[in-house]
Scaffold this active site. Structure first.
Site: not given
Length: 315
Positions: A160, A184
């Site tokens: 990401r 995350k």
């Protein structure tokens, strides 16, 4: 008991949204529009009071909106407006319970992510090599080397944008060809790094040592010697795409999506792709199977004699 056709409670609710909850002006307008649509719906059915509103009535209202062509997001917002309003009426002693509480919002159709095909990836990343080696601006050359390393790493390892800008030098193991990523929920994963990305990182590291501040741990830094920001990465990717003839707007997540799609097309191993992407749930990764199926369906339509539309074999 208040008459449903009177807008007194609607006016009070509008004040509540503006002064107590301080919602954005657009949200307030949307809620008011949704609630007025509900009032009209109820008036047509001669509903006399707020206490007469049932969960069945709310379900019918949402179903009517779907029949009228409203999308899932609009219907979900209508339901949110009703729930918020009913909670307000409960607080004010007008209602005892929320008739919309147990009604599920319609699921929004998942949009398939945009991806680059392998030729576009090659034009983007290999074109960057040519730009780096022929660019005459010595000050810009280290930045081009840095950019190449960033985009190669995202595509190589499916990172990401926030993950790649958060990397520190200690997170990248050049010798082992691996990178430790904090994803995350602060969940760490270790993913492999491909040869071209390793080569790009090796080219960048000497330039980084000259650019980075003495106490800076970040793998990727800007001209100021400090950690590079995500917005800068996005901006320079668009510039690189335009420079190398990629005929559409590109963002870093497209490289991550392309990584997942190309890997799944080649391997068919959904679980492995899930681990590499750092998805907590397999259902999140499964969206790439739809992309893979689209590719296969297109090949089928173009190649199979019985699949061609409007052909001689149509009955």
């Amino acid at each position: 008991m208040s008459c449903l056709l009177e807008e007194d409670w609607l006016t009070r609710f509008e004040t509540h949204l503006a002064t107590e909850r301080r919602l954005a002006e657009l949200t307030q307008k949307n809620y008011q529009r949704d609630l007025k649509a509900f009032m009209k719906f109820c008036a047509e059915r001669e509903v006399a009071s707020w206490s007469s509103v049932s969960d069945a009535l709310v379900r019918t209202f949402i179903a009517q909106g779907r029949r009228q062509g409203l999308g899932s997001a609009s219907l979900a917002r209508r339901l949110a407006a009703l729930r918020s309003f009913f909670r307000f009426l409960i607080r004010e002693g007008v209602l005892n319970s929320d008739p919309a509480q147990d009604i599920q919002a319609p699921r929004a159709n998942k949009r398939l992510p945009n991806t680059l095909d392998p030729d576009e990836v090659a034009a983007l990343l290999d074109g960057g090599v040519k730009t780096t080696t022929t660019n005459r601006d010595a000050d810009d050359e280290p930045l081009l080397m840095r950019d190449r390393a960033i985009y190669e790493l995202i595509y190589s390892s499916g990172l990401r944008l926030n993950e790649v800008v958060s990397l520190n030098t200690v997170d990248v193991d050049i010798a082992e060809g691996a990178v430790k990523v904090s994803g995350k929920g602060a969940k760490e994963r270790i993913v492999p790094v491909g040869n071209l990305a390793i080569r790009a990182l090796k080219a960048w590291l000497p330039a980084r040592s000259l650019m980075a501040a003495a106490d800076e741990r970040a793998m990727f830094v800007g001209r100021h010697g400090r950690r590079l920001g995500a917005r800068n990465v996005q901006k320079r990717l668009n510039q690189l795409a335009a420079m190398n003839g990629v005929q559409r707007r590109v963002h870093p997540h497209m490289l991550r999506h392309s990584f997942a799609t190309h890997l799944l097309e080649s391997s068919g191993d959904l679980r492995a792709v899930q681990e590499l992407l750092g998805h907590a749930n397999l259902s999140t990764t499964q969206i790439y199977t739809h992309l893979d199926f689209q590719h296969l369906a297109q090949v089928y339509d173009n190649a199979h004699p019985r699949a061609r539309k409007g052909g001689e074999n149509d009955s």
